[in-house]
Design a protein around this motif. Sequence first.
Motif, mmCIF file in Angstrom:
data_model
loop_
_atom_site.group_PDB
_atom_site.id
_atom_site.type_symbol
_atom_site.label_atom_id
_atom_site.label_comp_id
_atom_site.label_asym_id
_atom_site.label_seq_id
_atom_site.Cartn_x
_atom_site.Cartn_y
_atom_site.Cartn_z
ATOM 1 N N SER A 366 -12.088 29.586 -37.383
ATOM 2 C CA SER A 366 -12.186 28.201 -37.562
ATOM 3 C C SER A 366 -11.611 27.536 -36.512
ATOM 4 N N LEU A 368 -10.397 24.650 -36.758
ATOM 5 C CA LEU A 368 -9.209 23.629 -37.080
ATOM 6 C C LEU A 368 -8.126 24.195 -36.788
ATOM 7 N N ARG A 370 -6.051 26.300 -38.315
ATOM 8 C CA ARG A 370 -5.090 26.071 -39.699
ATOM 9 C C ARG A 370 -5.125 27.215 -40.532
ATOM 10 N N GLU A 415 -10.114 27.148 -48.313
ATOM 11 C CA GLU A 415 -9.773 25.752 -47.897
ATOM 12 C C GLU A 415 -8.831 25.899 -46.569
ATOM 13 N N PRO A 416 -9.186 25.241 -45.652
ATOM 14 C CA PRO A 416 -10.258 24.248 -45.507
ATOM 15 C C PRO A 416 -11.327 25.096 -44.748
ATOM 16 N N SER A 417 -12.581 24.193 -45.081
ATOM 17 C CA SER A 417 -13.857 24.643 -44.357
ATOM 18 C C SER A 417 -14.157 23.836 -43.311
ATOM 19 N N PHE A 418 -15.108 24.045 -42.549
ATOM 20 C CA PHE A 418 -15.421 22.841 -41.480
ATOM 21 C C PHE A 418 -17.128 22.917 -41.361
ATOM 22 N N VAL A 419 -17.488 21.782 -40.702
ATOM 23 C CA VAL A 419 -18.840 21.847 -40.298
ATOM 24 C C VAL A 419 -18.861 21.580 -38.765
ATOM 25 N N GLN A 422 -19.532 18.464 -36.970
ATOM 26 C CA GLN A 422 -18.303 17.494 -37.075
ATOM 27 C C GLN A 422 -17.263 17.721 -36.219
ATOM 28 N N VAL A 423 -17.086 18.817 -35.710
ATOM 29 C CA VAL A 423 -15.731 19.055 -34.986
ATOM 30 C C VAL A 423 -16.294 19.818 -33.487
ATOM 31 N N GLU A 424 -17.343 20.051 -33.402
ATOM 32 C CA GLU A 424 -17.601 20.905 -31.930
ATOM 33 C C GLU A 424 -18.735 20.026 -31.346
ATOM 34 N N ALA A 432 -21.300 24.258 -43.734
ATOM 35 C CA ALA A 432 -19.966 24.261 -43.977
ATOM 36 C C ALA A 432 -19.733 25.623 -44.031
#
Length: 460
Positions: A366, A368, A370, A415-419, A422-424, A432
């Motif tokens: 991920s 993120l 995290r 958790e958490p997941s990411f899209v 939205q982040v790249e 997701a």
Amino acid sequence: MVRRESGSIPRLIAGPRQQLSYFPEHYSLIDREPRVSVVMPSMNQARFIGQAIDSVLQQTYPNVELIVVDGGSNDGTLGVLESRLGRFGQRLRWVSEPDSGAANAINKALRLADGDIIGWLNSDDLYAADVITHAVQRFVADSSLMMLYGEGEHVDAQGAPLGRYPTRPPSASIQGFHDGCYICQPTVFLRRTVLDAVGLLDEGLRTAFDFEYWLRVFKQFPQGVAHVDRVHAYSRLHDDCITMKMRRTVALEAMRLLARHVGVPRPHWLESYLSELCSVYPFDERVPDLAAEFFGVVKEAREFLTPDGYERLMGSYEQDARLRLALPGAYASVSPDGWAPPTLALRIRKTPSTASILRLSCVNASPLKRPLTLRTLTSSGKEDVRRVESPGPFHLDFDLRELTGSQSTILVTTEPSFVPAQVEPGSRDARALAFRIERTKFVEADADGQLGWFDVSRHR
């Protein structure tokens, strides 16, 4: 053979191309109330056929006949037909005798039909209210209209809605069928002259005889097909219907027909078949090995593809994680690139020879950066929570000895997941995602048996 009729039916022995018209060409539909013939094939559908008949003969349009051709049912269907004959009289005509399949039964009914407009409803489907009135109005208003279809809605065995059929307008053209059949069969009405020009169904096909007929109609009348944006019919999906039981045959016949009528088929039909396999594997015992089944179908479809297209397709699917990670008896609901969704479903079918542990080799990739919290829930209600503290490889071990029954589903919620979008920067990937799975395997528990029901360990 059992034959029950109220009134007389013309018994026509017609070949596939015989002229079937009963009315002179100059006898316009505007001059009278058009007659509508609905044909219905039947074989052991006692639990549904009564509703199907009622949906036809309780329509508000009066000049309707229903012709049921039954293949020799032994489940109580004939009793239902007898009871409906007493209720509807001359408007219902039926015969029960052996046939060679659904296409043969439909052709028998078409030869008996004397309507100006033809509908075709299966004995487990339903017409929507007032659909025949609206169809007749369209045909009367437009003399160039040869085929009309509407929206279809899938329902289950109890009649509960499952979702709309993926319908497209005629502007999608015959080329649009490369991406799937966009006409829901029970929503179709035909002008009788279509039978004169196009003929009857191809009885050599086991499943795709309706699809093949649409291809012929589109080729013969490219400007004579129309769509109406209203629900015409409810198409029932259940374990005994052709659509559900013969997915493999549907895919291969459709590709063969596209190659015959349109051109080299696109991969859509294979991808649809793979998606259908993945939705039930490994719980469908008819498919013991997902990859072996699917690659067998791809090889059968080779004759419809170009050599280069076949090689590209094989190369792509050999890297597809849905196939690569599937085991005999276990499936993880990943994307083709191996990414797990926020709630991953693991489906397990246990046999006496199933190993005690299912291991997933994973990567926390991920962006993120995290820790991941993974919550698990089995079919029997057992819950657990674990954490993956840092990015990189990890594995998940599931003790299958703790699962009850031969079929189980384990849900892993992360958790958490990411899209990615939205982040790249620059990504358009709207999925997701949680983590990536790189390998699956069955292993045996350690000799001391200390491995827990769910264990997260870092690779060494």
